[in-house]
Design an enzyme around this catalytic site. Sequence first.
Site, PDB file in Angstrom:
ATOM      1  N   CYS A  42      21.048 -22.419  70.443  1.00 21.37           N
ATOM      2  CA  CYS A  42      20.182 -21.332  70.910  1.00 21.37           C
ATOM      3  C   CYS A  42      20.990 -20.028  70.975  1.00 21.37           C
ATOM      4  O   CYS A  42      22.189 -20.034  71.217  1.00 21.37           O
ATOM      5  CB  CYS A  42      19.611 -21.671  72.280  1.00 21.37           C
ATOM      6  N   CYS A 101      16.040 -23.326  78.862  1.00 18.30           N
ATOM      7  CA  CYS A 101      15.889 -22.457  77.681  1.00 18.30           C
ATOM      8  C   CYS A 101      14.647 -21.565  77.823  1.00 18.30           C
ATOM      9  O   CYS A 101      13.533 -22.058  77.979  1.00 18.30           O
ATOM     10  CB  CYS A 101      15.784 -23.320  76.421  1.00 18.30           C
TER      11      CYS A 101
END
Length: 201
Positions: A42, A101
């Site tokens: 990410c 996230c």
Amino acid sequence: MKSLRHLFENNKEWAESIKEKDSEFFTKLSKQQAPKYLWIGCSDSRVPANQIVNLPPGEVFVHRNIANVVVHTDLNCLSVIQFAVEVLKVEHIIICGHYGCGGIKAAMENKQHGLIDNWLRHIKDVARFNALKLQDTSEDNKFDLLCELNVIEQVNNVCNTTIVQNRWKDGGELSVHGWIYNIKNGILKDLDMCVSSNDEL
Ligand code: CO
């Protein structure tokens, strides 16, 4: 004009500290890179690939995007995978998600976030494919579980690219791993999703 001078100062200190330990470090590294690992993670600033696994420059080939998604029409990600597998001949592809996230969280909400919603559709698809598993989980755990399920889905996507399929067909050594990182304690967890051949897939 703002020059961000402090970052250049940081950079000089960093380069010096490396040269103190190995004066030839950058000279050697400038001649070639031979990383064994491709990291797909990410973009989140709290999840820096090299630092988490404590590896110096030259050891990890890196691709990052929001929510570590591997889409079969994403030329950027596919080009990274192709170069890493066919040219650098990496032996491991690591898909590393992380708990907390923001991309996953946004995908779970029923409101618009702008352009990014088109990217987050892929996460919504992951939630739809796994609707039963998510349904059986408490509200508190749903977020964590979707972060994990997303990693597993992306491992499958990497394995199904023509690039990885062809490498396996040619008898090449290549493993695809699914990991998740805990931003609350800095610890990585292996999701026991390691695929090294079509049979295992
Ligand atoms: Co993220």
